[in-house]
Design an enzyme around this catalytic site. Structure first.
Site, PDB file in Angstrom:
ATOM      1  N   ASN A  41       0.833  -1.191   0.000  1.00 36.16           N
ATOM      2  CA  ASN A  41       0.000   0.000   0.000  1.00 36.16           C
ATOM      3  C   ASN A  41       0.876   1.254   0.000  1.00 36.16           C
ATOM      4  OD1 ASN A  41       0.597  -0.901   2.721  1.00 36.16           O
ATOM      5  ND2 ASN A  41      -0.887   0.582   3.520  1.00 36.16           N
ATOM      6  N   GLU A  43       0.310   5.286   0.693  1.00 34.99           N
ATOM      7  CA  GLU A  43      -0.596   6.345   1.134  1.00 34.99           C
ATOM      8  C   GLU A  43      -0.164   7.696   0.582  1.00 34.99           C
ATOM      9  OE1 GLU A  43      -2.030   4.360   5.369  1.00 34.99           O
ATOM     10  OE2 GLU A  43      -0.719   6.108   5.425  1.00 34.99           O
ATOM     11  N   GLU A  54      -3.035  -4.774  -2.904  1.00 33.57           N
ATOM     12  CA  GLU A  54      -3.474  -5.726  -3.932  1.00 33.57           C
ATOM     13  C   GLU A  54      -3.671  -5.051  -5.278  1.00 33.57           C
ATOM     14  OE1 GLU A  54      -4.778  -4.822  -1.033  1.00 33.57           O
ATOM     15  OE2 GLU A  54      -6.784  -5.667  -0.795  1.00 33.57           O
ATOM     16  N   CYS A  84     -11.205  -3.175  -3.866  1.00 33.43           N
ATOM     17  CA  CYS A  84     -10.247  -4.193  -4.307  1.00 33.43           C
ATOM     18  C   CYS A  84     -10.970  -5.493  -4.653  1.00 33.43           C
ATOM     19  CB  CYS A  84      -9.187  -4.434  -3.248  1.00 33.43           C
ATOM     20  SG  CYS A  84      -7.988  -3.082  -3.181  1.00 33.43           S
TER      21      CYS A  84
END
Ligand SMILES: [Zn+2]
Length: 120
Positions: A41, A43, A54, A84
């Site tokens: 991930n 941010e 993902e 997702c």
């Protein structure tokens, strides 16, 4: 294979860029031809601009030429969010392995994760 992929996702989660939530997530995709694609991930100060692990892994696979149906399985260190789940469904994964809210590592199909999903 799913457990091995999951362990690899755990190992790469530390590479996440998550200065705001400190919630590090790793995801590893295995294509039917055996290629592996990793994602974490990322941010952003503008929260909606962040990307989940993902989707980062799937985007990497697409950049290398993969299309829906080419990706066999994915392992994620957290339960996939609703958006997702739509991606996982569209890319026709056989199996999604992730750690659920109870802390168990489970495998599900995209249809189990998002029944009666939107399709164009
Ligand atoms: Zn997500």
């Amino acid at each position: 294979m799913s457990r091995e992929l999951y362990e690899r996702a755990v190992a790469i989660a530390e590479r996440a860029y998550a200065p705001y939530s400190s919630f590090h997530v790793g995801a590893v995709v295995r294509a039917r031809d055996g290629r592996i694609f990793e994602g974490v991930n990322v941010e952003n100060a503008s929260y909606p601009l962040g990307i989940c692990a993902e989707r980062a892994a799937v985007a990497r696979a697409v950049g290398e030429g993969c299309r829906p149906g080419d990706l066999e399985e994915i392992a994620i260190t957290a339960s996939p969010c609703g958006g997702c789940r739509q991606w996982l469904y569209e890319f026709k994964f056989d199996r999604v392995t992730f750690k659920n809210a109870e802390g168990e590592v489970v495998s599900r199909t995209p249809a189990e994760l998002l029944p009666e999903t939107f399709e164009l």
